[in-house]
Design a protein around this motif. Structure first.
Motif, PDB file in Angstrom:
ATOM      1  N   TYR A  80     -14.751 -67.945  25.020  1.00  0.00           N
ATOM      2  CA  TYR A  80     -13.671 -67.489  24.142  1.00  0.00           C
ATOM      3  C   TYR A  80     -13.976 -66.120  23.533  1.00  0.00           C
ATOM      4  N   GLU A  81     -15.240 -65.827  23.276  1.00  0.00           N
ATOM      5  CA  GLU A  81     -15.604 -64.497  22.787  1.00  0.00           C
ATOM      6  C   GLU A  81     -15.248 -63.438  23.832  1.00  0.00           C
ATOM      7  N   ASP A  82     -15.561 -63.719  25.079  1.00  0.00           N
ATOM      8  CA  ASP A  82     -15.264 -62.796  26.161  1.00  0.00           C
ATOM      9  C   ASP A  82     -13.753 -62.585  26.306  1.00  0.00           C
ATOM     10  N   LEU A  83     -12.981 -63.642  26.151  1.00  0.00           N
ATOM     11  CA  LEU A  83     -11.525 -63.538  26.245  1.00  0.00           C
ATOM     12  C   LEU A  83     -10.969 -62.678  25.110  1.00  0.00           C
ATOM     13  N   ALA A  84     -11.418 -62.920  23.895  1.00  0.00           N
ATOM     14  CA  ALA A  84     -10.950 -62.121  22.752  1.00  0.00           C
ATOM     15  C   ALA A  84     -11.317 -60.654  22.940  1.00  0.00           C
ATOM     16  N   SER A  85     -12.509 -60.395  23.441  1.00  0.00           N
ATOM     17  CA  SER A  85     -12.935 -59.005  23.675  1.00  0.00           C
ATOM     18  C   SER A  85     -12.097 -58.347  24.759  1.00  0.00           C
ATOM     19  N   GLY A  86     -11.733 -59.108  25.780  1.00  0.00           N
ATOM     20  CA  GLY A  86     -10.883 -58.570  26.848  1.00  0.00           C
ATOM     21  C   GLY A  86      -9.519 -58.163  26.332  1.00  0.00           C
ATOM     22  N   ILE A  87      -8.953 -58.962  25.456  1.00  0.00           N
ATOM     23  CA  ILE A  87      -7.653 -58.624  24.872  1.00  0.00           C
ATOM     24  C   ILE A  87      -7.794 -57.415  23.960  1.00  0.00           C
ATOM     25  N   ARG A  88      -8.863 -57.402  23.196  1.00  0.00           N
ATOM     26  CA  ARG A  88      -9.083 -56.291  22.261  1.00  0.00           C
ATOM     27  C   ARG A  88      -9.234 -54.951  22.978  1.00  0.00           C
ATOM     28  N   GLY A  89      -9.657 -54.970  24.217  1.00  0.00           N
ATOM     29  CA  GLY A  89      -9.857 -53.743  24.976  1.00  0.00           C
ATOM     30  C   GLY A  89      -8.587 -53.146  25.547  1.00  0.00           C
ATOM     31  N   ALA A  90      -7.426 -53.728  25.223  1.00  0.00           N
ATOM     32  CA  ALA A  90      -6.167 -53.178  25.739  1.00  0.00           C
ATOM     33  C   ALA A  90      -5.993 -51.739  25.260  1.00  0.00           C
ATOM     34  N   ASP A 111      -4.041 -58.142  17.269  1.00  0.00           N
ATOM     35  CA  ASP A 111      -4.874 -59.100  16.538  1.00  0.00           C
ATOM     36  C   ASP A 111      -4.259 -60.495  16.527  1.00  0.00           C
ATOM     37  N   ARG A 112      -2.954 -60.591  16.388  1.00  0.00           N
ATOM     38  CA  ARG A 112      -2.294 -61.905  16.380  1.00  0.00           C
ATOM     39  C   ARG A 112      -2.550 -62.656  17.671  1.00  0.00           C
ATOM     40  N   HIS A 113      -2.696 -61.925  18.765  1.00  0.00           N
ATOM     41  CA  HIS A 113      -2.925 -62.574  20.055  1.00  0.00           C
ATOM     42  C   HIS A 113      -4.394 -62.891  20.309  1.00  0.00           C
ATOM     43  N   LEU A 114      -5.292 -62.093  19.772  1.00  0.00           N
ATOM     44  CA  LEU A 114      -6.705 -62.333  20.073  1.00  0.00           C
ATOM     45  C   LEU A 114      -7.430 -63.161  19.022  1.00  0.00           C
ATOM     46  N   LEU A 115      -6.941 -63.163  17.792  1.00  0.00           N
ATOM     47  CA  LEU A 115      -7.660 -63.880  16.733  1.00  0.00           C
ATOM     48  C   LEU A 115      -7.817 -65.377  16.986  1.00  0.00           C
ATOM     49  N   PRO A 116      -6.831 -66.070  17.553  1.00  0.00           N
ATOM     50  CA  PRO A 116      -7.081 -67.499  17.835  1.00  0.00           C
ATOM     51  C   PRO A 116      -8.281 -67.716  18.761  1.00  0.00           C
ATOM     52  N   PHE A 117      -8.460 -66.826  19.726  1.00  0.00           N
ATOM     53  CA  PHE A 117      -9.604 -66.974  20.640  1.00  0.00           C
ATOM     54  C   PHE A 117     -10.908 -66.613  19.941  1.00  0.00           C
ATOM     55  N   LEU A 160     -13.511 -62.110  10.645  1.00  0.00           N
ATOM     56  CA  LEU A 160     -13.102 -63.485  10.368  1.00  0.00           C
ATOM     57  C   LEU A 160     -13.844 -64.023   9.156  1.00  0.00           C
ATOM     58  N   GLU A 161     -13.315 -65.086   8.596  1.00  0.00           N
ATOM     59  CA  GLU A 161     -14.061 -65.859   7.610  1.00  0.00           C
ATOM     60  C   GLU A 161     -14.961 -66.806   8.403  1.00  0.00           C
ATOM     61  N   PRO A 162     -16.224 -66.915   8.032  1.00  0.00           N
ATOM     62  CA  PRO A 162     -17.085 -67.853   8.761  1.00  0.00           C
ATOM     63  C   PRO A 162     -16.520 -69.273   8.660  1.00  0.00           C
ATOM     64  N   PRO A 163     -16.567 -70.016   9.755  1.00  0.00           N
ATOM     65  CA  PRO A 163     -16.094 -71.402   9.705  1.00  0.00           C
ATOM     66  C   PRO A 163     -16.894 -72.195   8.676  1.00  0.00           C
ATOM     67  N   GLU A 164     -16.211 -73.080   7.975  1.00  0.00           N
ATOM     68  CA  GLU A 164     -16.873 -73.922   6.982  1.00  0.00           C
ATOM     69  C   GLU A 164     -17.696 -74.982   7.696  1.00  0.00           C
ATOM     70  N   ALA A 172     -12.972 -84.043  10.956  1.00  0.00           N
ATOM     71  CA  ALA A 172     -11.781 -84.827  10.661  1.00  0.00           C
ATOM     72  C   ALA A 172     -10.800 -84.778  11.816  1.00  0.00           C
ATOM     73  N   GLU A 173     -10.748 -83.652  12.499  1.00  0.00           N
ATOM     74  CA  GLU A 173      -9.851 -83.518  13.635  1.00  0.00           C
ATOM     75  C   GLU A 173     -10.524 -82.664  14.698  1.00  0.00           C
ATOM     76  N   PRO A 174     -10.216 -82.924  15.978  1.00  0.00           N
ATOM     77  CA  PRO A 174     -10.808 -82.103  17.014  1.00  0.00           C
ATOM     78  C   PRO A 174     -10.258 -80.682  16.945  1.00  0.00           C
ATOM     79  N   ILE A 175     -11.027 -79.739  17.428  1.00  0.00           N
ATOM     80  CA  ILE A 175     -10.627 -78.344  17.461  1.00  0.00           C
ATOM     81  C   ILE A 175      -9.816 -78.130  18.729  1.00  0.00           C
ATOM     82  N   LEU A 176      -8.556 -77.701  18.584  1.00  0.00           N
ATOM     83  CA  LEU A 176      -7.722 -77.434  19.737  1.00  0.00           C
ATOM     84  C   LEU A 176      -8.396 -76.365  20.589  1.00  0.00           C
ATOM     85  N   GLY A 177      -8.565 -76.620  21.852  1.00  0.00           N
ATOM     86  CA  GLY A 177      -9.201 -75.645  22.730  1.00  0.00           C
ATOM     87  C   GLY A 177     -10.691 -75.864  22.901  1.00  0.00           C
TER      88      GLY A 177
END
Length: 191
Positions: A80-90, A111-117, A160-164, A172-177
């Motif tokens: 997922y890091e590689d995917l976000a970096s690929g989008i960021r390189g547009a 950012d809206r498209h890459l931040l979820p990844f 990003l904010e570091p995950p808690e 409590a719930e699985p992480i989508l993806g």
């Protein structure tokens, strides 16, 4: 390494091998728009399919020992890091780069498209760290350090904010993806 982990590792390598296309030769709005709707969109579709295949392969790790689930989680962080970096390189069209207002709009849209990844990557790396921390075996210290360093890098790079950290051993719930590798099967022991 189990057959299941080898399969996941191979699928992650296949996903990461799907690299973004080269930017267009011209840095005009029209050329970049054609690139975005052509080669870049095609890359996203192919990359998503490869990512889905990796996710399917991950289900085989649910019953594997904790260290294999932790490695699997690290692999998802990397993918997922590689995917976000690929989008960021547009590329940014010159006409947008020269106008601070347009550049802000363009950057925000990207950012809206890459931040979820990026968020999935950070969560995977920190989940990896948490899983390796459960192992008493110092042989896994390097993996835990890798996950900690990569997670911190993703958080810093993508602002990003570091995950808690989770207070319990089961989210409590699985992480989508991401496969939920944080559930331990008591019949499995760390090797």
């Amino acid at each position: 390494m189990s057959t299941e982990l080898q399969l996941l590792w191979g699928r992650v390598e296949e996903a990461v091998a799907v690299q973004p296309p080269d930017p267009p030769e011209l840095n005009t709005l029209e050329a970049i728009d054609a690139w975005a709707q052509g080669p870049f969109e095609h890359w996203l579709v192919v990359r998503q399919a490869a990512t889905d295949r990796a996710l399917q392969a991950a289900f085989g790790l649910r019953q594997r020992p904790l260290f294999e689930r932790a490695i699997g989680t690290a692999l998802f962080g990397y993918m997922y890091e590689d995917l976000a970096s690929g989008i960021r390189g547009a590329p940014v069209p010159d006409s947008i780069a020269e106008d601070p207002g347009l550049l802000e709009i363009y950057s925000s849209a990207l950012d809206r498209h890459l931040l979820p990844f990026a968020q999935l990557s950070a969560r995977a790396y920190y989940s990896c760290l948490a899983l390796f921390s459960k192992l008493a075996d110092v042989a896994w210290t390097e993996w835990a350090a890798y996950c900690d360093e990569r997670g911190a890098e993703v958080v810093e790079t993508f602002r990003l904010e570091p995950p808690e950290p989770s207070a319990s051993t089961e989210p409590a719930e699985p992480i989508l993806g991401l496969p939920n590798f944080d559930r331990e099967d008591p019949s499995l022991t760390a090797r």
